[in-house]
Design an enzyme around this catalytic site. Structure first.
Site, PDB file in Angstrom:
ATOM      1  N   GLN A 184       0.835  -1.206   0.000  1.00  0.00           N
ATOM      2  CA  GLN A 184       0.000   0.000   0.000  1.00  0.00           C
ATOM      3  C   GLN A 184       0.869   1.256   0.000  1.00  0.00           C
ATOM      4  OE1 GLN A 184      -3.556   0.164   0.017  1.00  0.00           O
ATOM      5  NE2 GLN A 184      -2.968   2.240  -0.549  1.00  0.00           N
ATOM      6  N   ASP A 238      -7.195   6.027   7.873  1.00  0.00           N
ATOM      7  CA  ASP A 238      -7.631   4.665   7.548  1.00  0.00           C
ATOM      8  C   ASP A 238      -8.792   4.332   8.489  1.00  0.00           C
ATOM      9  OD1 ASP A 238      -7.733   2.038   6.622  1.00  0.00           O
ATOM     10  OD2 ASP A 238      -5.911   1.389   7.645  1.00  0.00           O
ATOM     11  N   ARG A 246      -1.635   0.773  -7.110  1.00  0.00           N
ATOM     12  CA  ARG A 246      -1.316  -0.542  -6.535  1.00  0.00           C
ATOM     13  C   ARG A 246      -0.924  -1.485  -7.674  1.00  0.00           C
ATOM     14  NH1 ARG A 246      -3.701  -2.214  -1.732  1.00  0.00           N
ATOM     15  NH2 ARG A 246      -2.323  -4.010  -2.016  1.00  0.00           N
TER      16      ARG A 246
HETATM   17  N1  NVA Z   1      -6.006  -1.141   8.298  1.00  0.00           N
HETATM   18  C1  NVA Z   1      -6.908  -1.831   7.405  1.00  0.00           C
HETATM   19  C2  NVA Z   1      -6.418  -1.728   6.003  1.00  0.00           C
HETATM   20  C3  NVA Z   1      -7.298  -2.396   4.970  1.00  0.00           C
HETATM   21  C4  NVA Z   1      -6.709  -2.333   3.590  1.00  0.00           C
HETATM   22  C5  NVA Z   1      -7.057  -3.281   7.839  1.00  0.00           C
HETATM   23  O1  NVA Z   1      -6.054  -3.889   8.213  1.00  0.00           O
HETATM   24  O2  NVA Z   1      -8.183  -3.774   7.830  1.00  0.00           O
HETATM   25  N1   CP Z   2      -6.191  -1.102   0.375  1.00  0.00           N
HETATM   26  C1   CP Z   2      -6.355  -2.437   0.302  1.00  0.00           C
HETATM   27  O1   CP Z   2      -5.434  -3.215   0.579  1.00  0.00           O
HETATM   28  O2   CP Z   2      -7.580  -2.831  -0.118  1.00  0.00           O
HETATM   29  P1   CP Z   2      -8.187  -4.304  -0.094  1.00  0.00           P
HETATM   30  O3   CP Z   2      -8.412  -4.664   1.358  1.00  0.00           O
HETATM   31  O4   CP Z   2      -9.443  -4.210  -0.877  1.00  0.00           O
HETATM   32  O5   CP Z   2      -7.186  -5.253  -0.713  1.00  0.00           O
END
Ligand code: NVA
Ligand code: CP
Length: 308
Positions: free
Chosen positions: A134, A220, A288
């Site tokens: 990411q 986030d 990505r």
């Molecule tokens: N911090 C989030 C990111 C998702 C792409 C998770 O770990 O769920």
């Molecule tokens: N940002 C990200 O990793 O998205 P996903 O959870 O959809 O893969």
């Protein structure tokens, strides 16, 4: 030759990351011009998902296909991984049948154990601690929009989670600063973040102070995957940590807004910010694809000369 993995952001040096970004730019140009580029012809990527995903699965699967290879999707539910096969045994078997492995899982320890038993490079597609792919795309996106990130200020508002930890590692590698603001009890844990020191970040009790004069504001979800049981408690604790228009106003006037997605409008970000003019979230998501294609190429083929 020793195998190169990408388990944490700082596993690649600044020089290697600059090279990956140079390749990202070129690979993206080829893609946009509909030019076929198949350096990974006949190569196989195995993707193991122990958590949900849209972007990570799509970008790796489409990316591998576009590079001439094949991607195979495995998940915990319908593989032996969900029935207790040791991760070390899975690594031995999977890495004998493939050229590259991407894993999304829970503790970092799981991916470290997999990599220690793998004959092929392993990429971290998100763990509880880190999300290096990411931040690879995010920094590439910053550079595309604004030029070098060295010396800039990134404001991180919200949870000190896997994405935050990876921003902090990236700040050490690229020499920029992160202003972090989390609710009390959710502060950065430098050891868990895998940091060399505390020079590249500063913590602020007030999120508005953290956002002040920032070049990039990012956040986030309040509750990451695997922490769902804490959702109600977190919603209360994080209520004042929403990136809204007032917060963007105290950042630099040309500050970018990023979010790794998926986003919850009305929680960590106001709709007017994520859907507003400073938001680059769609470029971030698209990148990505391009950045991970460059990463896979680098891990499998090493350095290639980029045509001028
Ligand atoms: N911090 C989030 C990111 C998702 C792409 C998770 O770990 O769920
Ligand atoms: N940002 C990200 O990793 O998205 P996903 O959870 O959809 O893969």
């Amino acid at each position: 030759m020793s195998i190169k993995h990408f388990l944490q952001f700082n596993e690649l040096s600044r020089d290697e990351l600059d090279y990956v970004f140079e390749r990202t730019r070129w690979i993206k140009q080829q893609f946009k011009a509909y030019k076929t580029y198949h350096p990974l012809h006949d190569r196989t990527l195995v993707m193991i998902f122990e958590k949900a995903s849209t972007r990570t699965r799509l970008s790796f699967e489409a990316g591998m296909h576009q590079l001439g290879g094949t991607a195979i999707y495995l998940n915990t539910r319908d593989s032996q991984l969900g029935r207790g096969e040791p991760v070390e045994d899975a690594a031995q078997v999977i890495s004998r049948m493939s050229d590259l492995v991407m894993i999304r899982t829970f503790e970092q320890d799981i991916i470290e154990r997999f990599a220690a038993n793998s004959r092929v490079p392993v990429i971290n597609g998100l763990t509880n601690e880190y999300h290096p792919c990411q931040i690879l795309a995010d920094i590439y996106t910053y550079i595309e929009h604004r030029g070098p990130i060295q010396g800039k200020t990134v404001a991180w508002i919200g949870d000190s989670n896997n994405v935050c930890n990876t921003w902090l590692q990236a700040a050490e590698v690229f020499d920029f600063n992160v202003h972090v603001s989390t609710p009390p009890g959710y502060e950065v844990e430098p050891e868990r973040a895998g940091l060399y020191g505390t020079d590249h970040y500063e913590e602020f009790a007030d999120p508005m102070e953290a956002a002040k004069d920032a070049d990039l504001v990012t956040t986030d979800v309040w509750t990451s995957m695997g922490f769902e049981a804490e959702n109600a408690e977190r919603k209360k604790a994080f209520a004042d940590w929403q990136v809204d228009a007032d917060m963007m106003k105290v950042a630099k006037s040309d500050a970018l807004f990023m979010h790794c997605l998926p986003a919850h409008r009305g929680e960590e970000v106001a709709a007017e910010v994520i859907d507003g003019p400073n938001s680059v979230v769609w470029d971030e998501a698209e990148n990505r694809l391009h950045a991970q294609k460059a990463l896979m190429e680098y891990l499998l083929l090493g350095r290639i000369e980029t045509p001028k």
